[in-house]
Scaffold this active site. Structure first.
Site, PDB file in Angstrom:
ATOM      1  N   SER A 110      -7.018 -17.093  14.051  1.00 39.99           N
ATOM      2  CA  SER A 110      -7.473 -16.190  12.995  1.00 39.99           C
ATOM      3  C   SER A 110      -8.973 -15.909  13.103  1.00 39.99           C
ATOM      4  CB  SER A 110      -7.172 -16.810  11.625  1.00 39.99           C
ATOM      5  OG  SER A 110      -7.738 -16.030  10.585  1.00 39.99           O
ATOM      6  N   GLN A 131      -6.156 -12.821  16.144  1.00 43.91           N
ATOM      7  CA  GLN A 131      -5.777 -12.074  14.934  1.00 43.91           C
ATOM      8  C   GLN A 131      -7.028 -11.601  14.213  1.00 43.91           C
ATOM      9  OE1 GLN A 131      -6.006 -13.843  11.629  1.00 43.91           O
ATOM     10  NE2 GLN A 131      -5.298 -12.103  10.431  1.00 43.91           N
ATOM     11  N   THR A 159      -4.093  -7.508  11.263  1.00 47.87           N
ATOM     12  CA  THR A 159      -3.383  -7.779  10.018  1.00 47.87           C
ATOM     13  C   THR A 159      -3.715  -6.679   9.014  1.00 47.87           C
ATOM     14  OG1 THR A 159      -3.324 -10.162  10.366  1.00 47.87           O
ATOM     15  CG2 THR A 159      -3.144  -9.401   8.104  1.00 47.87           C
ATOM     16  N   ARG A 168      -3.756 -16.047  -5.649  1.00 46.30           N
ATOM     17  CA  ARG A 168      -3.359 -17.409  -5.267  1.00 46.30           C
ATOM     18  C   ARG A 168      -3.801 -18.426  -6.321  1.00 46.30           C
ATOM     19  NH1 ARG A 168      -4.480 -17.282   1.313  1.00 46.30           N
ATOM     20  NH2 ARG A 168      -3.792 -15.129   1.578  1.00 46.30           N
ATOM     21  N   HIS A 279       3.445 -11.807   4.523  1.00 49.01           N
ATOM     22  CA  HIS A 279       2.378 -12.814   4.463  1.00 49.01           C
ATOM     23  C   HIS A 279       2.870 -14.085   3.786  1.00 49.01           C
ATOM     24  CE1 HIS A 279      -1.978 -12.363   5.585  1.00 49.01           C
ATOM     25  NE2 HIS A 279      -2.003 -13.585   5.103  1.00 49.01           N
ATOM     26  N   ARG A 282       1.947 -14.836   0.180  1.00 46.71           N
ATOM     27  CA  ARG A 282       0.582 -15.196  -0.211  1.00 46.71           C
ATOM     28  C   ARG A 282      -0.247 -14.010  -0.708  1.00 46.71           C
ATOM     29  NH1 ARG A 282      -0.866 -20.354   1.738  1.00 46.71           N
ATOM     30  NH2 ARG A 282      -3.017 -19.922   2.342  1.00 46.71           N
TER      31      ARG A 282
END
Length: 394
Positions: A110, A131, A159, A168, A279, A282
């Protein structure tokens, strides 16, 4: 120790992981957003997918080889990116990259990982993918691509399902900030997890190392859902995708697709693969289960399809493949395994999935992943693929 005797499935690793990491770290890893309804839908939708067993195929060992991007992978799954992996376990990105290289499966790093592409360059195999959370500044964008390429990453993932920060709530209530700030409350949790604490003491508290180069203002005390990565990024549009396609040589994957019409349009502008994902719940608590959208997306594009969201078992991998996926990716699962058992947990989970794939393919009489049977909707067991109200009589 016989790991299969003590930890025969992911649920066992998940329970041990919860006992080994501080509560605020657990909440970061395990939580979704809102009431976590999308996370639950992912599991429920996968559980509805069944298969008719098939008998009298003789002895055989299923062939798990899977072609993708000109490679012949030995297994149909890889390791998906999770931001701040190194918060979950010390040197998480390094452990995951090395395990993926040993197994010759893809590993994804990531943008907001705790190690940079340069840190991982000595450890990645031939199938490491970077990513990208899309930077607003074109110079930063170009520099990130150059760094990833120079470090040996040969695939690029954009993404696209994070246009804004999600809430969250479990994660927010935990008191986690980014970079982590150890308040007395969090320190009490750390004191109860000595293995995690010792590893962090050796390496130092994690932060988003790739982004160090691009910081221009203080980011101290930002919430974990509004960190420096969000300050740098933008919400991409179709022109952004075209720019990246032109700038990157190698496989270009778009992650976060749930609409069939988007898959068609992405194929038209040069994407090399579609990654079907919500995802893992999330980002948006009103999203459909990813597996429910997979067949329509398969019908809308000829591109390879990667899949994630809710995958926990080898049987789940087969469910996704039977409905049109070419490859399956897991993020949370590998981090549960790492937190549970350290580096050997990753290898153990790969072995669990391999054995589970072989066991279930044997029950279905499938010698390769290309001859899986038509799935059955277990929520409507009276409806079979041949349209009959019951199975045909012998």
């Amino acid at each position: 120790m016989d790991l299969h005797a003590n930890y025969p499935e992911l649920a066992d690793l998940r329970r041990r992981a919860k006992r080994r990491i501080p509560k605020f770290v657990w909440e970061y890893l395990d939580s979704a957003t809102g009431a976590e309804a999308t996370k639950q839908r992912n599991r429920q939708a996968l559980d509805r997918i069944g298969f008719m067993p098939s008998i009298l195929h003789g002895e055989f060992t299923p062939d798990l080889r899977t072609p993708l991007f000109g490679n012949d992978f030995p297994l149909p799954f890889g390791i998906a990116p999770i931001g701040m992996s190194g918060l979950i376990w010390p040197d998480a990105e390094g452990h995951l990259a090395r395990a993926a290289a040993r197994a010759n499966i893809p590993y994804c790093l990531s943008t907001v990982a705790t190690q940079s592409p340069e840190d991982l360059a000595p450890h990645i195999g031939d199938n490491a993918w970077f990513q990208m959370y899309p930077p607003r500044d074109p110079d930063i964008r170009t520099d990130m691509l150059n760094r990833a390429k120079a470090a040996g990453f040969n695939g690029l993932i954009l993404t696209v399902d994070v246009p804004v920060a999600s809430r969250r709530e479990r994660q927010t209530r935990s008191g986690l900030t980014n970079p982590p700030r150890l308040t007395p409350r969090l320190m009490a949790q750390v004191a109860m997890r000595p293995a995690w604490a010792a590893g962090m003491a050796r390496r130092g508290m994690p932060h988003m190392r790739m982004l160090d180069k691009y910081k221009s203002t203080s980011t101290e005390g930002l919430s974990s859902t509004a960190h420096v990565g969000y300050l740098l990024r933008t919400s991409p549009d179709w022109d952004y995708v075209k720019w990246l396609r032109d700038a990157w040589e190698g496989p270009f994957i778009i992650k976060g697709v749930l609409r069939p019409e988007d898959a068609t349009a992405l194929e038209a502008i040069g994407a090399d693969a579609i990654w079907v994902s919500n995802h893992a719940g999330r980002q948006f608590d009103a999203a459909p289960a990813s597996i429910d959208m997979l067949p329509a997306i398969r019908a809308a594009t000829t591109l390879p399809i990667l899949f994630d969201s809710g995958v926990e078992t080898g049987l789940d991998i087969l469910r996704a493949l039977s409905l049109g996926a070419d490859f399956v990716m897991m993020g949370r699962a590998f981090h549960y395994a790492l937190a549970a058992l350290g580096p050997q947990g990753i290898d153990h989970l790969i072995d669990i999935y391999t054995k589970d794939l072989i066991a279930n393919m044997g029950q279905m009489g499938s010698k390769t992943l290309r001859d899986l049977p038509q799935p059955v909707d277990l929520a409507q067991p009276e409806l079979f693929p041949n349209g009959l109200k019951s199975p045909p009589e012998a």
